[in-house]
Design an enzyme around this catalytic site. Structure first.
Site, PDB file in Angstrom:
ATOM      1  CE  LYS A   1      -1.775   1.637   4.033  1.00  0.00           C
ATOM      2  NZ  LYS A   1      -1.467   3.046   4.315  1.00  0.00           N
ATOM      3  CG  ASN A   2       2.224   2.730   3.532  1.00  0.00           C
ATOM      4  OD1 ASN A   2       1.065   3.018   3.228  1.00  0.00           O
ATOM      5  ND2 ASN A   2       2.594   2.528   4.775  1.00  0.00           N
TER       6      ASN A   2
ATOM      7  CB  CYS B   1      -5.139  10.652  11.137  1.00  0.00           C
ATOM      8  SG  CYS B   1      -3.608   9.888  11.619  1.00  0.00           S
TER       9      CYS B   1
ATOM     10  NE  ARG C   1      -7.208   4.496   5.354  1.00  0.00           N
ATOM     11  CZ  ARG C   1      -6.626   5.616   5.765  1.00  0.00           C
ATOM     12  NH1 ARG C   1      -6.923   6.125   6.921  1.00  0.00           N
ATOM     13  NH2 ARG C   1      -5.722   6.212   5.017  1.00  0.00           N
TER      14      ARG C   1
HETATM   15  C1  EPZ Z   1       4.177   7.136   6.225  1.00  0.00           C
HETATM   16  O1  EPZ Z   1       3.385   8.176   6.779  1.00  0.00           O
HETATM   17  C2  EPZ Z   1       3.277   5.911   6.160  1.00  0.00           C
HETATM   18  N1  EPZ Z   1       2.140   6.188   5.296  1.00  0.00           N
HETATM   19  C3  EPZ Z   1       2.793   5.558   7.567  1.00  0.00           C
HETATM   20  O2  EPZ Z   1       2.026   4.355   7.458  1.00  0.00           O
HETATM   21  C4  EPZ Z   1       4.022   5.279   8.440  1.00  0.00           C
HETATM   22  O3  EPZ Z   1       3.588   5.013   9.756  1.00  0.00           O
HETATM   23  C5  EPZ Z   1       4.940   6.513   8.436  1.00  0.00           C
HETATM   24  O4  EPZ Z   1       5.298   6.833   7.068  1.00  0.00           O
HETATM   25  C6  EPZ Z   1       6.221   6.273   9.221  1.00  0.00           C
HETATM   26  O5  EPZ Z   1       6.886   5.169   8.713  1.00  0.00           O
HETATM   27  C7  EPZ Z   1       2.298   6.109   3.952  1.00  0.00           C
HETATM   28  O6  EPZ Z   1       3.374   5.818   3.465  1.00  0.00           O
HETATM   29  C8  EPZ Z   1       1.081   6.378   3.112  1.00  0.00           C
HETATM   30  P1  EPZ Z   1       6.213  10.595   8.233  1.00  0.00           P
HETATM   31  P2  EPZ Z   1       3.936   9.703   6.766  1.00  0.00           P
HETATM   32  O7  EPZ Z   1       6.082  11.822   7.426  1.00  0.00           O
HETATM   33  O8  EPZ Z   1       4.680   9.941   5.523  1.00  0.00           O
HETATM   34  C9  EPZ Z   1       6.361  13.902  11.598  1.00  0.00           C
HETATM   35  C10 EPZ Z   1       0.171   2.973   7.791  1.00  0.00           C
HETATM   36  O9  EPZ Z   1      -0.283   2.446   8.819  1.00  0.00           O
HETATM   37  N2  EPZ Z   1       6.322  14.869  10.497  1.00  0.00           N
HETATM   38  O10 EPZ Z   1       7.440   9.763   8.089  1.00  0.00           O
HETATM   39  O11 EPZ Z   1       2.811  10.594   7.112  1.00  0.00           O
HETATM   40  C11 EPZ Z   1       5.036  13.178  11.769  1.00  0.00           C
HETATM   41  O12 EPZ Z   1       4.169  13.916  12.590  1.00  0.00           O
HETATM   42  C12 EPZ Z   1       0.630   4.413   7.818  1.00  0.00           C
HETATM   43  O13 EPZ Z   1       0.300   2.375   6.688  1.00  0.00           O
HETATM   44  C13 EPZ Z   1       6.459  16.229  10.784  1.00  0.00           C
HETATM   45  O14 EPZ Z   1       6.591  16.626  11.932  1.00  0.00           O
HETATM   46  O15 EPZ Z   1       4.956   9.644   7.996  1.00  0.00           O
HETATM   47  C14 EPZ Z   1       5.451  11.884  12.412  1.00  0.00           C
HETATM   48  O16 EPZ Z   1       5.570  12.096  13.815  1.00  0.00           O
HETATM   49  C15 EPZ Z   1       0.378   5.074   9.166  1.00  0.00           C
HETATM   50  N3  EPZ Z   1       6.410  17.114   9.766  1.00  0.00           N
HETATM   51  C16 EPZ Z   1       6.838  11.604  11.836  1.00  0.00           C
HETATM   52  O17 EPZ Z   1       7.285  12.852  11.270  1.00  0.00           O
HETATM   53  C17 EPZ Z   1       6.268  16.727   8.453  1.00  0.00           C
HETATM   54  O18 EPZ Z   1       6.253  17.597   7.557  1.00  0.00           O
HETATM   55  C18 EPZ Z   1       6.868  10.560  10.756  1.00  0.00           C
HETATM   56  O19 EPZ Z   1       5.983  10.997   9.754  1.00  0.00           O
HETATM   57  C19 EPZ Z   1       6.134  15.343   8.188  1.00  0.00           C
HETATM   58  C20 EPZ Z   1       6.174  14.434   9.217  1.00  0.00           C
END
Ligand code: EPZ
Length: 420
Positions: A22-23, A116, A396
């Site tokens: 998915k990701n 979320c 999902r």
């Molecule tokens: C991706 O989300 C995945 N989703 C998530 O999988 C996964 O948990 C996550 O990466 C971490 O591995 C998809 O790929 C569609 P991040 P993403 O940006 O990109 C902070 C699932 O269950 N952050 O790496 O949203 C954020 O708040 C989902 O399949 C900022 O502060 O994750 C978080 O604490 C859930 N500012 C951390 O970084 C930003 O601009 C990691 O977020 C971006 C992120």
């Protein structure tokens, strides 16, 4: 509303093939916005999130044809550049249209995804990177707008290795004027796959999978032909199912270099993991040792496996400490596991799990995607019957999971919840 009913206490054994990731499919499908023409992706999983991507691409002017795991995107007419709130709020990964749209068309207007269940999920690092490349970013009425005649290559340091941020900026940089260097970039396998896809389109990305990704912008890209890799989180979920039910499962698509952290922890917990060509066999050995985990960006222990691993630790000998370092609110499965008899206490980002002899089936509620998987695993191991409601969360990210588990010897039914 549908629910899943699990008759627990059965050993799982046999062979299961995981679906496409998915990701990885999500950013790859949005990468098609980087080039006009007809793109063909295969091994795309049939998931609710993929249905949302289809709706969003059609809203942006694409023609989409899906047949089994084939997902064809045809971009020959005018491409719109606004991603509406009703689609973005159902799937926050929709913010990944920002990079490709502003890179190719000079404009993107995307509803802010909002938080979320598992956290605030800001996109400040995505926007900081686009600004560094010359985009003018404005926020109004819950939308973020990015404008730029042509993005310019830049050196961007990411305060944290954000997966989505790295993906958005890689796609934006692919068509920028000059070279972009992303420092402290995410290293997930999905990043490597997106780089391979952009290069297959004629792009020039190097260093994906390390913390420094270099993208040399080109003037145009060609349509993508690509096959999505297996889903490492779905694979990990089945690997844990084998240990939880003292079973023996061959997981086709569980790739060793995607699973190092999980395999190390499963072996520490007493499981036997044996790689084979194209997957890994996982055997439970009768006892589960307690193990501590701390979630981190790849190659650390994946946050997307934390809830599932916690379900396993509920049945361990001894006490395990689970530290969630990535998201601020990813323990919502805990109170549902407690309803099944689990002995867990939470203090901030740390959950302490005291192993018990058995879990008891109960009516529980899914709260987010990976929490749903955690409850399924608990239900498989629990005595009696577990009813899981709000399984739209599950759909999902897991394709026909009850069918796959029943083929391994589980007894799971999907049915309508009474009176709803
Ligand atoms: C991706 O989300 C995945 N989703 C998530 O999988 C996964 O948990 C996550 O990466 C971490 O591995 C998809 O790929 C569609 P991040 P993403 O940006 O990109 C902070 C699932 O269950 N952050 O790496 O949203 C954020 O708040 C989902 O399949 C900022 O502060 O994750 C978080 O604490 C859930 N500012 C951390 O970084 C930003 O601009 C990691 O977020 C971006 C992120």
């Amino acid at each position: 509303m549908e629910q899943i009913v699990i008759h627990g206490g059965r050993k799982l054994s046999g062979r299961v093939q995981v679906s496409g990731a998915k990701n990885s499919a999500l950013p790859l499908l949005f990468a098609t916005l980087l080039a006009p023409g007809t793109h063909r992706l295969t091994n795309v999983p049939a998931l609710r999130d993929i249905d949302t991507v289809e709706k969003l691409l059609v809203t942006l002017g694409a023609e989409v044809r899906r047949e089994g795991d084939l997902f064809e995107v045809c971009l020959n007419g005018k491409t719109e550049t606004t991603a509406p709130y009703d689609l973005v709020r159902t799937m926050r990964a929709s913010v990944l249209v920002l990079g490709p749209l502003v890179a190719r068309l000079g404009h993107a207007r995307v509803s802010l995804p909002g938080g979320c269940a598992i956290g605030a999920r800001p996109i400040n690092l995505h926007l900081k990177g686009l600004e560094a490349m010359g985009a003018e970013i404005t926020l109004d009425h819950g939308y973020v707008e990015a404008r730029c005649d042509r993005l310019k290559g830049a050196r961007i340091y990411l305060d944290m290795p954000t997966v989505g941020g790295t993906e958005n900026l890689m796609m934006a940089a692919a068509l920028a004027d000059g070279t972009t260097v992303l420092e402290n970039a995410a290293r997930e396998p999905e990043i490597v796959e997106l780089a391979e896809a952009i290069n297959a389109m004629g792009g020039k990305v190097a260093g994906a999978g390390t913390d420094t990704v270099t993208i040399e912008g080109v003037d145009e890209l060609r349509p993508l032909e690509f096959t999505v890799m297996p889903d490492r989180i779905e694979a990990g979920t089945f690997m844990i199912a084998a240990v939880m039910t003292q079973g023996d499962i061959e997981v086709v698509g569980a790739l060793p270099d995607h699973q190092e952290a999980l395999v190390s922890k499963l072996e520490e917990a007493g499981a036997i993991v044996t790689p084979f060509d194209g997957g890994m066999r996982v055997q439970g050995t009768g006892t589960i040792q307690s193990v501590d985990i701390r979630t981190r960006a790849f190659p650390g222990f994946p946050t997307d496996m934390q809830a599932q691993f916690m379900a396993l630790m509920c049945l361990a000998n001894g006490t395990s400490v689970i530290n969630e370092r990535v998201f601020e609110n990813r323990f919502m499965h805990v109170c549902e596991l407690q309803r099944m008899g689990a002995d867990i206490t939470i203090e901030g980002h740390t959950a302490t799990v005291r192993g018990i002899k058995k879990l008891l089936g109960a009516p529980v509620m899914a709260t987010d995607l990976r929490a749903s998987a955690s409850l399924i695993l608990a239900g498989l191991a629990a005595e009696n019957t577990t009813q899981i409601s709000r399984i739209y969360h599950l759909d999902r990210g897991y394709e026909q999971i009850e069918k796959k588990l029943n083929a391994l010897g589980a007894r799971i039914e999907r049915c309508r919840a009474d009176g709803v």
